[in-house]
Design a protein around this motif. Structure first.
Motif, PDB file in Angstrom:
ATOM      1  N   CYS A 144       0.871  -1.175   0.000  1.00 42.45           N
ATOM      2  CA  CYS A 144       0.000   0.000   0.000  1.00 42.45           C
ATOM      3  C   CYS A 144       0.910   1.227   0.000  1.00 42.45           C
ATOM      4  O   CYS A 144       1.834   1.308   0.811  1.00 42.45           O
ATOM      5  CB  CYS A 144      -0.897   0.013   1.232  1.00 42.45           C
ATOM      6  SG  CYS A 144      -1.784   1.567   1.447  1.00 42.45           S
ATOM      7  N   PHE A 146       0.517   3.925   1.158  1.00 39.76           N
ATOM      8  CA  PHE A 146       0.376   4.699   2.387  1.00 39.76           C
ATOM      9  C   PHE A 146       0.807   3.907   3.626  1.00 39.76           C
ATOM     10  O   PHE A 146       1.262   4.479   4.593  1.00 39.76           O
ATOM     11  CB  PHE A 146      -1.074   5.168   2.555  1.00 39.76           C
ATOM     12  CG  PHE A 146      -1.564   5.938   1.362  1.00 39.76           C
ATOM     13  CD1 PHE A 146      -1.353   7.302   1.274  1.00 39.76           C
ATOM     14  CD2 PHE A 146      -2.185   5.290   0.300  1.00 39.76           C
ATOM     15  CE1 PHE A 146      -1.766   8.019   0.163  1.00 39.76           C
ATOM     16  CE2 PHE A 146      -2.602   6.003  -0.807  1.00 39.76           C
ATOM     17  CZ  PHE A 146      -2.391   7.364  -0.885  1.00 39.76           C
ATOM     18  N   CYS A 147       0.653   2.581   3.590  1.00 37.33           N
ATOM     19  CA  CYS A 147       0.873   1.773   4.791  1.00 37.33           C
ATOM     20  C   CYS A 147       2.025   0.785   4.658  1.00 37.33           C
ATOM     21  O   CYS A 147       2.404   0.159   5.644  1.00 37.33           O
ATOM     22  CB  CYS A 147      -0.389   0.983   5.146  1.00 37.33           C
ATOM     23  SG  CYS A 147      -1.877   1.978   5.166  1.00 37.33           S
ATOM     24  N   HIS A 160      -6.822  -0.480  -0.448  1.00 32.61           N
ATOM     25  CA  HIS A 160      -6.409  -1.036   0.835  1.00 32.61           C
ATOM     26  C   HIS A 160      -7.523  -0.741   1.828  1.00 32.61           C
ATOM     27  O   HIS A 160      -7.720   0.403   2.236  1.00 32.61           O
ATOM     28  CB  HIS A 160      -5.087  -0.399   1.287  1.00 32.61           C
ATOM     29  CG  HIS A 160      -4.534  -1.054   2.507  1.00 32.61           C
ATOM     30  ND1 HIS A 160      -3.751  -0.402   3.409  1.00 32.61           N
ATOM     31  CD2 HIS A 160      -4.662  -2.319   2.959  1.00 32.61           C
ATOM     32  CE1 HIS A 160      -3.413  -1.236   4.385  1.00 32.61           C
ATOM     33  NE2 HIS A 160      -3.957  -2.402   4.128  1.00 32.61           N
ATOM     34  N   CYS A 196      -7.034   1.256   5.238  1.00 27.89           N
ATOM     35  CA  CYS A 196      -6.841   2.709   5.249  1.00 27.89           C
ATOM     36  C   CYS A 196      -7.788   3.395   4.282  1.00 27.89           C
ATOM     37  O   CYS A 196      -7.908   4.611   4.285  1.00 27.89           O
ATOM     38  CB  CYS A 196      -5.390   3.086   4.943  1.00 27.89           C
ATOM     39  SG  CYS A 196      -4.909   2.901   3.218  1.00 27.89           S
TER      40      CYS A 196
HETATM   41 ZN   LIG Z   1      -3.064   1.441   3.302  1.00 31.02          ZN
END
Ligand SMILES: [Zn+2]
Lengths: 961, 88
Positions: free
Chosen positions: B6, B8-9, B58, B61
């Protein structure tokens, strides 16, 4: 066979701890450290099971995971069917039963089947099932199918733990290769996890000779394990790496012997070292499945680990060097040993006191319930109470194969070896075709060096005599005489493989399905290679041309409890719960699950629930009803482009909505089908609340997010799912306003201030409340939303005030009746995956809207404009008749044939109207009000008249009453 | 079980993700879009053997992103936020 326990020796057993258990009702004696198989052998039990198809008597073949014959059902608290006796520790008081045998393995009443063997060849059952009348045989076939028995009364003693684990290197197998690789990796500064399916580390060193760095093998094993453990590396004994999944996730199943369920490990190592060893193969000769015929390596393991001498007059048959150590050890232990090697030249020297017969193979074995002799290919007969077989070694490359590793055929080893390397995976030791300890350690050194660490340590040195790997392949040959078993567990013989080839099932995958070769609990660990080599011989191909079947997890059976973990019972699919659940329970609510939510179906307890529901629905119309609607979606859409956003998401134009007002609308899918319905609330210019269906909140939320990110951009709108932040308590009915007026809500309930489809803001006991005048009942209704944790006093006061008006608390079932009386739909119940908005009578936006919205183009296709679409209608039945069954079809006759013209979607008895009400989707229904049609249910035909969907108060004035 | 990155993660188990279709399947707007074009948008997928550009979300999130992966080897080649910056 006259197997026995020797007076001394046995590295695995503890003679100071004698144990007793039962097998097929008889008592078996053993020692701590025995497996069920070693104890049975020590007790000279030859017949331990019956074969799957012919019920042939079968004995123990191996000493490990490859065992095809010795399956037992373990009873008691940790009951497990189809357990391999060769890997199951013997425990005091354990109760084991043979499988596929009644009443016992020795006296099985289905043994007669073997005499009909030639009438039940491969694919017999497939062909039987194709007879027109196969159902006549079905019960008997079913009764005979399967091996072990599942105990229906078994209850799990607990849930299996599941562990997620990370490390630099996962080493699978703690034999010489695995131990050396683990130690090297650890010394290079990597974090290591070492797993092995045995209780004790060492692998083949547990029963084969070896001297390492000048020390006996046992000392080197102990030292290596101690070094790993003291450096903090994880060592998991009794743990099987059963599968490698995508991106090198490795599944481990760890056994415990203290009553706990197994533990599942999900390991994400950076690198994997496979040191999984090799499995000995049988040799082909007639009756090679008789009890008393064992793997030669297994016999050596039983001798050295368990001090069990498997026979007194032993014939060892081999095509390779590995059996020589076995023959020598058995002779040394006091047995008379004849070693029959099919090779004429290049064999090792005969061990002491072993008679070596070169250039000869076994033609057949004789005996009834156990082997009593063999005939060589020159006709020579040899007496024997035990026959040991070594047909060569099959590297255990299952995990490498699961990781999509390609195999390479080795003529020198007569086996498939790992081919081109797979990213992140190294194969070492016997699994990679290494034979001598020197080769094994050199391979481990290379593998660890390839992990890219600069700090290199030296691998251990083999300082004793070295094993040699000489072999001459001895595959089953087409046209062989007698019954030569390829797959013991599935009763596949040479003739079955020949039959498969004749019927053109020559692909190895077809061969497997047609004959069941390589299926069931052992997955062909001893049989796959001989089977496909035979197919190669029959079809004139090489072994690599035939190839192997696909390797799939699990390597050995894994309890479903391990995969389930804690996801059992209520945790399998947890329900969502109302903030006021306990309050409803104390009011006699009966709960049911609706779309993932646990909600009151009705009140008044379980007795006479139909009457309770009818009472609730009737009284709701008479005065006032209270209802917990907290599950209703409350998704906030906030931002500069919020109005444009909801316009795009809804079928209806929403941007014209004034702040403080609500509007009912549909959301469509891009294919035009109605996806959800509900009320949109506009709080202010840039803030809306999407009040979607209870069971649809997650899906609607995901859809809003997708369009927000994909079309509008992150900054244009913000979406917040506030569904569970607030409880929503609904007051509905002619006296709804009067009831609310008794509460101090801090806002005017005057219809001029709070008309239908408007919202108001108040304060209750210091908390903000939002009151929406929307109705799912058709009566004047107020939905009061309040912080979930402050809902209880409000609910209590609503009920208190309700006493003045004979208010009724209603559950979801009564609400369903009320909404059906009004013709209000439930998406997914009164609609299906083809229902377009105009099928529900909402055609305005389709014909008038000029702006873009989800699903728009799909409303103008040929299909969408078809004139015989199914449309929402009401259905009434002749006076006195019962409600229509939901799902019953409206039918018509075309050319003498019955054809569906739609179906009933909702149907209830209306206590207020005193007659049934129903909704349905009927072809051209909107234009057919007044027409009476036939409705068919389970072959019975009744009448129903098409009406408008709304059956109660069509004028709608009760909304304002 | 695959590991998806991801943007972001970071890397997470595939069970945390939902597939969102082919990347670059641009929605044509309007009530008069040619019906074949609309049908392509709704139903026609490239289903490539090899490198695929796909939209994934995802779920933990809530972010949608573009991921390039090989449909044969299951190797993940890249992942990037819808805005375009690279993260894998
Ligand atoms: Zn994420």
């Amino acid at each position: 066979m006259t197997a026995s326990r020797l007076a001394t020796g046995g590295s695995a057993i503890d003679r100071s701890h004698p144990i007793r258990f039962s097998f097929d009702g008889a008592t078996v004696h053993g020692f701590a450290g025995d497996t069920i198989a070693s104890a049975l052998l020590a007790g000279d039990v030859a017949v331990v099971g019956r074969s799957f198809k012919y019920h042939r008597p079968r004995g123990i073949w191996g000493a490990g995971v490859e065992e095809p014959n010795a399956l037992v059902d373990i009873g008691g608290l940790r009951a497990t069917p189809n357990t391999r006796a060769t890997t199951e520790p013997a425990r005091d008081g354990l109760v084991a039963r043979s499988v596929n045998a009644t009443p016992s393995a020795l006296a099985d009443r289905n043994a007669f089947l073997d005499r009909f063997a030639r009438f039940i060849p491969a694919a017999f059952y497939y062909k039987t099932f194709m007879w027109p009348e196969w159902h006549r045989f079905e019960p008997r076939i079913r009764a005979m199918a399967g091996l072990g028995k599942v105990d229906a009364d078994w209850a799990s003693p607990g849930t299996a733990d599941q562990v997620n684990h990370h490390c630099d290197v996962l080493v699978v197998g703690a034999g010489p290769a695995g131990l050396a690789a683990a130690r090297l990796a650890a010394d290079a500064g990597l974090s290591v996890t070492l797993v092995d399916d045995q209780q004790n580390p060492g692998g083949s060193l547990g029963h084969r000779a070896g001297e390492i760095d000048g020390k006996p093998a046992a000392a080197w094993i102990a030292e290596t394990v101690a070094a790993l453990a003291s450096a903090g590396h994880l060592i998991l004994p009794s743990t099987t790496a059963f599968g490698i999944y995508d991106h090198n996730l490795v599944g481990l199943n760890q056994r415990h012997f203290d009553g706990r369920p197994d533990t599942l490990w999900r390991v994400r190592p950076r690198r994997i070292v496979l040191a999984t060893g090799a499995i000995e193969r049988p040799l082909p000769f007639a009756n090679n499945d008789l009890p008393g015929i064992l793997s030669a390596d297994a016999a050596l393991a039983y001798l050295r680990r368990h001090a069990v001498l498997v026979g007194r007059r032993i014939v060892v048959a081999t095509n390779n060097d590995s059996a020589y150590e076995t023959a020598g050890a058995l002779a040394e232990a006091g047995a008379e040993v004849r070693l029959v090697d099919l090779r004429r030249d290049g064999t090792p020297n005969a061990p002491a006191n072993v008679r070596l017969i070169k250039g000869r193979a076994l033609a057949s074995a004789s005996g009834k319930l156990r082997v009593d002799g063999v005939t060589l290919d020159d006709g020579t007969k040899l007496d024997a109470d035990c026959v040991l077989i070594s047909g060569g070694w099959t590297p255990t490359i299952h995990l490498f194969g699961q990781a999509k590793g390609k195999l390479a055929w080795s003529e020198a080893r007569a086996a498939f070896l790992p081919g081109d390397p797979v990213d992140g995976i190294a194969v070492v030791g016997a699994a990679a075709g290494a034979v001598s300890l020197s080769e094994v350690f050199a391979g481990a050194g290379t593998a660890v060096a390839s992990l890219g660490q600069t700090k290199a340590a030296l691998p251990p040195r083999s300082t004793g005599p070295e094993a040699t790997g000489g072999i001459t392949a001895a595959w089953p040959l087409p046209g062989s005489k007698g019954r030569i078993w390829i797959d013991y567990q599935n009763d596949v013989t040479v003739k079955d493989v020949e039959l498969a080839a004749r019927e053109n099932f020559v692909s190895v995958e077809h061969l497997k399905r047609y004959t069941t070769l390589g299926m069931a609990t052992d997955q062909g660990k001893t049989s796959n290679l001989p089977g496909l080599a035979l197919m190669a011989g029959i079809t004139g191909r090489t072994v690599p041309e035939v190839g192997t079947t696909t390797y799939r997890p699990p390597f050995t059976p894994v309890p479903l409890a391990s995969f389930a973990g804690a996801r059992v019972g209520e945790l399998m699919a947890p329900v969502r719960r109302l903030p006021l659940e306990n309050v409803h329970r104390s009011s006699g609510a009966v709960f049911q699950e609706y779309g993932g939510w646990l909600r009151p179906a009705h009140y008044g307890g379980n007795a006479d629930s139909e009457r309770s529901i009818a009472d609730e629905a009737r009284r709701a119309r008479q005065s006032v009803a209270l209802f917990d609607g907290s599950t209703l979606g409350k998704i906030e859409v906030i931002g500069l482009q919020a109005a444009a956003f909801v316009d795009f998401l809804y079928y209806n134009t929403m941007s014209t909505l004034k702040p403080g007002r609500c509007r009912y609308g549909f959301m469509l899918s891009e294919n035009g089908v109605v996806f959800d319905d509900g009320v949109l609330v506009r709080l202010d210019e840039q803030r809306f609340v999407v009040s979607c269906s209870s069971s649809h909140v997650a899906a609607v939320h995901a859809r809003l997010e997708e369009w927000r990110q994909d079309r509008f951009g992150h900054g244009a709108v913000y979406i917040h799912n506030a569904t569970s932040d607030m409880a929503t308590l609904t007051v509905s009915g002619p006296n709804a306003r009067k009831l609310l007026e008794m509460l101090e809500l801090g806002l005017s309930l005057d219809d001029a201030d709070l008309p239908h489809m408007a919202i108001g803001h108040g304060i209750y006991a210091g908390d903000e409340v939002r009151i929406a005048r929307v109705s799912f009942t058709g009566d004047r209704s107020y939905e009061i939303s309040i912080r979930a944790d402050r809902a209880e006093p409000l609910w209590a006061q609503l009920r208190q005030a309700g006493q003045t008006f004979d208010a009724v608390v209603i559950g979801l079932e009564a609400l369903m009746i009320l909404r059906a009386e009004k013709g209000f739909i439930v998406i997914g119940k009164d609609t299906d995956g083809t229902t377009l908005p105009h099928d529900l009578g909402v055609d305005g936006p389709r014909t008038k809207r000029q702006t873009e919205f989800v699903g728009r183009r799909s409303l103008f296709t040929e299909e969408a404009s078809r004139d015989n679409r199914m449309q929402l209608v009401g259905l009434t039945v002749p006076q006195g008749e019962a409600p229509l069954p939901t799902g019953a079809h409206g039918i018509k006759r075309i050319d003498g044939r019955l054809r569906s013209q739609g179906f009933v979607t909702s149907s209830y008895q209306s206590p207020t109207l005193g007659r049934p009400v129903a909704l349905g989707l009927i072809e051209r229904g909107a234009a057919r009000h007044g027409e009476t049609i036939d409705i068919q249910h389970l072959g019975k035909i009744s009448k129903a008249t098409i009406t408008a969907p709304c059956a109660f108060n069509p004028a709608g004035d009760r909304l304002h009453a | 079980m695959q590991l998806f990155p991801c943007p972001f993660c970071g890397p997470r188990d595939e069970t945390e993700f939902h597939y969102g279709g082919d990347a670059g399947n641009i929605r044509p707007d309007g009530a008069d879009v040619p019906i074949d074009r609309w049908a392509d948008y709704l139903y026609l997928r490239t289903n490539p053997k090899g490198t695929a550009r796909e939209i994934w979300v995802h779920m933990t999130c809530g972010e949608f992103f573009v991921m390039e992966r090989d449909t044969v080897s299951h190797k993940v080649l890249s992942s990037a936020a819808l805005g375009g910056e690279h993260a894998a």
